[in-house]
Design a protein around this motif. Structure first.
Motif, PDB file in Angstrom:
ATOM      1  N   PHE A 195      -2.434   3.371  26.918  1.00  0.00           N
ATOM      2  CA  PHE A 195      -3.030   3.200  28.223  1.00  0.00           C
ATOM      3  C   PHE A 195      -2.038   2.583  29.208  1.00  0.00           C
ATOM      4  O   PHE A 195      -1.174   1.806  28.831  1.00  0.00           O
ATOM      5  CB  PHE A 195      -4.249   2.270  28.142  1.00  0.00           C
ATOM      6  N   ILE A 196      -2.220   2.920  30.472  1.00  0.00           N
ATOM      7  CA  ILE A 196      -1.585   2.180  31.553  1.00  0.00           C
ATOM      8  C   ILE A 196      -2.330   0.853  31.718  1.00  0.00           C
ATOM      9  O   ILE A 196      -3.559   0.804  31.594  1.00  0.00           O
ATOM     10  CB  ILE A 196      -1.647   2.998  32.858  1.00  0.00           C
ATOM     11  N   LEU A 247       0.800  -1.227   0.000  1.00  0.00           N
ATOM     12  CA  LEU A 247       0.000   0.000   0.000  1.00  0.00           C
ATOM     13  C   LEU A 247       0.834   1.279   0.000  1.00  0.00           C
ATOM     14  O   LEU A 247       0.289   2.362  -0.189  1.00  0.00           O
ATOM     15  CB  LEU A 247      -0.943   0.005   1.205  1.00  0.00           C
ATOM     16  N   GLY A 248       2.120   1.156   0.223  1.00  0.00           N
ATOM     17  CA  GLY A 248       2.978   2.330   0.153  1.00  0.00           C
ATOM     18  C   GLY A 248       3.175   3.023   1.491  1.00  0.00           C
ATOM     19  O   GLY A 248       2.474   2.760   2.474  1.00  0.00           O
ATOM     20  N   GLU A 249       4.125   3.936   1.507  1.00  0.00           N
ATOM     21  CA  GLU A 249       4.497   4.627   2.734  1.00  0.00           C
ATOM     22  C   GLU A 249       3.415   5.573   3.240  1.00  0.00           C
ATOM     23  O   GLU A 249       3.410   5.954   4.409  1.00  0.00           O
ATOM     24  CB  GLU A 249       5.805   5.403   2.518  1.00  0.00           C
ATOM     25  N   ASP A 250       2.492   5.986   2.372  1.00  0.00           N
ATOM     26  CA  ASP A 250       1.464   6.949   2.780  1.00  0.00           C
ATOM     27  C   ASP A 250       0.289   6.302   3.498  1.00  0.00           C
ATOM     28  O   ASP A 250      -0.570   7.012   4.035  1.00  0.00           O
ATOM     29  CB  ASP A 250       0.940   7.717   1.563  1.00  0.00           C
ATOM     30  N   CYS A 251       0.219   4.983   3.521  1.00  0.00           N
ATOM     31  CA  CYS A 251      -0.874   4.324   4.226  1.00  0.00           C
ATOM     32  C   CYS A 251      -0.807   4.656   5.716  1.00  0.00           C
ATOM     33  O   CYS A 251       0.235   4.500   6.358  1.00  0.00           O
ATOM     34  CB  CYS A 251      -0.805   2.809   4.039  1.00  0.00           C
ATOM     35  N   GLY A 252      -1.899   5.128   6.267  1.00  0.00           N
ATOM     36  CA  GLY A 252      -1.925   5.443   7.686  1.00  0.00           C
ATOM     37  C   GLY A 252      -1.973   4.184   8.532  1.00  0.00           C
ATOM     38  O   GLY A 252      -2.692   3.235   8.212  1.00  0.00           O
ATOM     39  N   ILE A 253      -1.183   4.161   9.591  1.00  0.00           N
ATOM     40  CA  ILE A 253      -1.182   3.029  10.524  1.00  0.00           C
ATOM     41  C   ILE A 253      -1.264   3.578  11.942  1.00  0.00           C
ATOM     42  O   ILE A 253      -0.521   4.483  12.313  1.00  0.00           O
ATOM     43  CB  ILE A 253       0.085   2.162  10.383  1.00  0.00           C
ATOM     44  N   SER A 254      -2.177   3.023  12.721  1.00  0.00           N
ATOM     45  CA  SER A 254      -2.277   3.391  14.129  1.00  0.00           C
ATOM     46  C   SER A 254      -2.219   2.141  14.988  1.00  0.00           C
ATOM     47  O   SER A 254      -2.278   1.017  14.473  1.00  0.00           O
ATOM     48  CB  SER A 254      -3.567   4.174  14.406  1.00  0.00           C
ATOM     49  N   SER A 255      -2.131   2.335  16.308  1.00  0.00           N
ATOM     50  CA  SER A 255      -1.929   1.197  17.198  1.00  0.00           C
ATOM     51  C   SER A 255      -2.573   1.438  18.551  1.00  0.00           C
ATOM     52  O   SER A 255      -2.989   2.555  18.874  1.00  0.00           O
ATOM     53  CB  SER A 255      -0.429   0.943  17.384  1.00  0.00           C
ATOM     54  N   ASP A 256      -2.667   0.371  19.333  1.00  0.00           N
ATOM     55  CA  ASP A 256      -2.925   0.444  20.778  1.00  0.00           C
ATOM     56  C   ASP A 256      -1.650  -0.009  21.474  1.00  0.00           C
ATOM     57  O   ASP A 256      -1.001  -0.954  21.021  1.00  0.00           O
ATOM     58  CB  ASP A 256      -4.057  -0.494  21.194  1.00  0.00           C
ATOM     59  N   MET A 257      -1.314   0.655  22.571  1.00  0.00           N
ATOM     60  CA  MET A 257      -0.161   0.253  23.373  1.00  0.00           C
ATOM     61  C   MET A 257      -0.533   0.230  24.849  1.00  0.00           C
ATOM     62  O   MET A 257      -1.249   1.116  25.329  1.00  0.00           O
ATOM     63  CB  MET A 257       1.008   1.217  23.172  1.00  0.00           C
ATOM     64  N   ILE A 258      -0.051  -0.785  25.563  1.00  0.00           N
ATOM     65  CA  ILE A 258      -0.265  -0.907  26.995  1.00  0.00           C
ATOM     66  C   ILE A 258       1.075  -0.726  27.709  1.00  0.00           C
ATOM     67  O   ILE A 258       2.037  -1.433  27.407  1.00  0.00           O
ATOM     68  CB  ILE A 258      -0.864  -2.270  27.354  1.00  0.00           C
ATOM     69  N   ALA A 259       1.130   0.212  28.628  1.00  0.00           N
ATOM     70  CA  ALA A 259       2.348   0.460  29.411  1.00  0.00           C
ATOM     71  C   ALA A 259       2.260  -0.250  30.753  1.00  0.00           C
ATOM     72  O   ALA A 259       1.248  -0.170  31.447  1.00  0.00           O
ATOM     73  CB  ALA A 259       2.527   1.960  29.640  1.00  0.00           C
ATOM     74  N   GLY A 260       3.321  -0.974  31.101  1.00  0.00           N
ATOM     75  CA  GLY A 260       3.408  -1.569  32.429  1.00  0.00           C
ATOM     76  C   GLY A 260       2.618  -2.841  32.612  1.00  0.00           C
ATOM     77  O   GLY A 260       2.088  -3.102  33.708  1.00  0.00           O
ATOM     78  N   PHE A 261       2.563  -3.691  31.563  1.00  0.00           N
ATOM     79  CA  PHE A 261       1.919  -4.993  31.745  1.00  0.00           C
ATOM     80  C   PHE A 261       2.725  -5.827  32.741  1.00  0.00           C
ATOM     81  O   PHE A 261       3.908  -5.574  32.973  1.00  0.00           O
ATOM     82  CB  PHE A 261       1.806  -5.728  30.408  1.00  0.00           C
ATOM     83  N   CYS A 262       2.089  -6.834  33.300  1.00  0.00           N
ATOM     84  CA  CYS A 262       2.692  -7.659  34.362  1.00  0.00           C
ATOM     85  C   CYS A 262       4.114  -8.103  33.997  1.00  0.00           C
ATOM     86  O   CYS A 262       4.339  -8.643  32.909  1.00  0.00           O
ATOM     87  CB  CYS A 262       1.826  -8.882  34.606  1.00  0.00           C
ATOM     88  N   THR A 263       5.038  -7.891  34.895  1.00  0.00           N
ATOM     89  CA  THR A 263       6.458  -8.295  34.843  1.00  0.00           C
ATOM     90  C   THR A 263       7.268  -7.577  33.761  1.00  0.00           C
ATOM     91  O   THR A 263       8.429  -7.906  33.546  1.00  0.00           O
ATOM     92  CB  THR A 263       6.643  -9.821  34.660  1.00  0.00           C
ATOM     93  N   GLU A 264       6.686  -6.614  33.057  1.00  0.00           N
ATOM     94  CA  GLU A 264       7.425  -5.904  32.004  1.00  0.00           C
ATOM     95  C   GLU A 264       8.661  -5.221  32.593  1.00  0.00           C
ATOM     96  O   GLU A 264       8.573  -4.473  33.563  1.00  0.00           O
ATOM     97  CB  GLU A 264       6.525  -4.859  31.344  1.00  0.00           C
ATOM     98  N   THR A 265       9.820  -5.476  32.000  1.00  0.00           N
ATOM     99  CA  THR A 265      11.067  -4.851  32.454  1.00  0.00           C
ATOM    100  C   THR A 265      11.298  -3.547  31.694  1.00  0.00           C
ATOM    101  O   THR A 265      10.618  -3.238  30.707  1.00  0.00           O
ATOM    102  CB  THR A 265      12.259  -5.779  32.216  1.00  0.00           C
TER     103      THR A 265
END
Length: 487
Positions: A380-381, A340-358
């Motif tokens: 999100f936390i 689709l090329g570099e102009d395709c928009g991409i978004s995400s969900d991210m979780i900070a501080g999941f169990c045991t994350e170093t």
């Protein structure tokens, strides 16, 4: 205060909660009772409220935008985080204050929180009269009748069949340009942090022709963009042979006509080239090259994919039961950029501080963001939810202060990436579908381009629902700013 980044920039959790709801509009056709409904959480909840309103309109209710005027107050809920549930509880306390002044008023709770807490809300806390899960909305008229007769009412039965395919939603607070179409319900993924499989049940897909018909009706009524909704749209699969259940893949391949998501996308895109098509949400393990090539073939399928990563570290992803590794996720991103090329928009969900994350694993999330170059993200936390696999198997052992610090770093990184991605759109002409006035000025209009970015420009003589070409001259991390180009 917890913060996230959305498509409208960096906003606080308080502001997010205040903006992420839809309430009923005024509709007075002379019916004897009035419904007020509020919806919180995901787009699926907003879509469900439109189904509920349709059911109750046929059952003798008009709608009102003022809770104090209502005979029936319903709140459609989210259980994804504790803060979401606390917001709902505050609203229920407010509605109970109204009920003291109007004792005949009925207060009910719908959706995921209703499914999770069930009769506790009725029997222990006694803050509602009515509890209805996501698959029981057809039963609402009967349940309301029980309340009218002086009883409490509850139905949280989870169905393996219900899709509400035959119900024409009542569009709530619609801009008349964009609309949601629910294509499937439930989720078969068992991400360890998520309550959705327990509150919305197993996956089941709608008849594709009912989806196409809904899209056609929307277009005929002036809508110019639809978003196909599902917890995991890429696993959409419909067969006209209901006897395929339980059979092997080889047997299924030889029987019945199966429609996959990429085929459904094409069917909806073919309704009219002037109808834009979006979809949400995709799961990295399920999105296929077939979907990407369908997007490439059809100009009216928007070049934007919401592809939640949740973490950039393979060990953490395994604990989350996401069923893909960091390398596999990157492979999906590479396929998107290649096809689709570099102009395709991409978004995400991210979780900070999941169990045991170093700390090093947190840095893997930051480095993944650098690799992908997300246009925006929802962040999100980690919030432990009762009944989930993570709550049963792991200890929520990351101190709150560390979670907040990691989230702040993720936010700062996303702000940097969003600005960099938006700067790449400078001096380019974008096709924009006008959705209405900008939030800051009635002298400016706003809409979104194919990559789902908000574009603001002087209104001149343009109207809502028009397509217009805009030359982008400036930007922030959240918005493209330009001038319409007359060709």
């Amino acid at each position: 205060m917890e913060k996230i980044i959305s498509d409208i920039g960096i906003i606080s959790e308080k502001e997010k909660n205040s903006e992420s709801f839809v309430k009923s509009r005024d509709a007075d056709t002379g019916k004897s009772r009035k419904l007020y409904i509020e919806s919180y959480g995901c787009q699926m909840n907003f879509s469900d409220s439109e189904i509920v309103t349709s059911i109750l309109t046929k059952a003798g209710f008009d709608t009102t935008s003022e809770a104090s005027e209502a005979d029936l107050i319903l709140i459609n809920t989210c259980s994804i985080r504790d803060k979401a549930e606390q917001t709902v509880r505050k609203r229920l306390n407010h509605f109970n204050g109204l009920k003291k002044k109007k004792p005949e008023m009925t207060v009910g709770i719908l959706g995921c929180m209703a499914e999770r807490l069930k009769s506790k809300l009725l029997e222990e806390e006694k803050i509602v009269d009515l509890v209805v899960g996501p698959d029981a909305y057809r039963d609402l008229p009967n349940l309301i009748g029980q309340v009218d007769d002086g009883f409490k009412a509850v139905n949280t039965f989870l169905s393996r069949e219900e899709t509400y395919a035959d119900i024409s939603p009542v569009r709530l607070n619609s801009n008349g340009v964009t609309a949601f179409i629910s294509i499937m319900r439930g989720c078969d993924n068992m991400c360890s942090f998520c309550v959705v499989p327990f509150t919305r049940g197993r996956e089941r897909s709608r008849d594709p022709q009912s989806i196409v018909n809904e899209a056609k009706a929307l277009f005929e009524n002036g809508y110019r963009e639809v978003t196909l909704l599902g917890q995991n749209v890429d696993s959409y699969k419909w067969s006209d042979n209901r006897e395929l259940k339980g059979k092997s893949k080889i047997e299924k391949a030889n029987e019945g006509d199966i429609v996959h998501f990429y085929q459904l996308l094409a069917m909806v895109a073919n309704v009219n080239p002037e109808l834009r098509v979006r979809f949400s949400t995709s799961h990295p393990k399920d999105i296929t090259d077939d979907v990407l090539y369908a997007m490439k073939r059809h100009n009216n399928i928007c070049k934007y994919i919401h592809l939640p990563a949740q973490s950039g570290n393979t060990r953490v992803l395994e604990l989350m039961n996401r069923t893909y590794s960091r390398e596999e996720y990157i492979g999906k991103i590479d396929a998107i950029r290649t096809i689709l090329g570099e102009d395709c928009g991409i978004s995400s969900d991210m979780i900070a501080g999941f169990c045991t994350e170093t700390e090093d694993e947190h840095k893997d999330t930051i480095s993944l963001m650098d690799y992908v170059q997300y246009d925006f993200s929802y962040m999100f936390i980690y919030s432990e939810r009762p009944g989930t696999l993570a709550e049963k198997k792991y200890t929520d052992d990351i101190p709150e202060e560390i979670k907040k610090n990691r989230l702040s770093e993720i936010i700062a990184k996303q702000q940097e990436l969003s600005l960099a991605r938006n700067k790449k759109d400078l001096n380019k002409v974008h096709q924009v579908l006008i959705e209405g006035f900008s939030k800051k000025s009635d002298e400016h209009l706003q809409g979104r381009n194919s990559a789902n970015k908000v574009v603001v420009f002087p209104k001149r003589n343009f109207q809502k629902g028009q397509y217009v070409h805009v030359l982008v001259k400036d930007c922030t991390s959240a918005t493209l700013i330009g001038e319409a180009v007359i060709s």
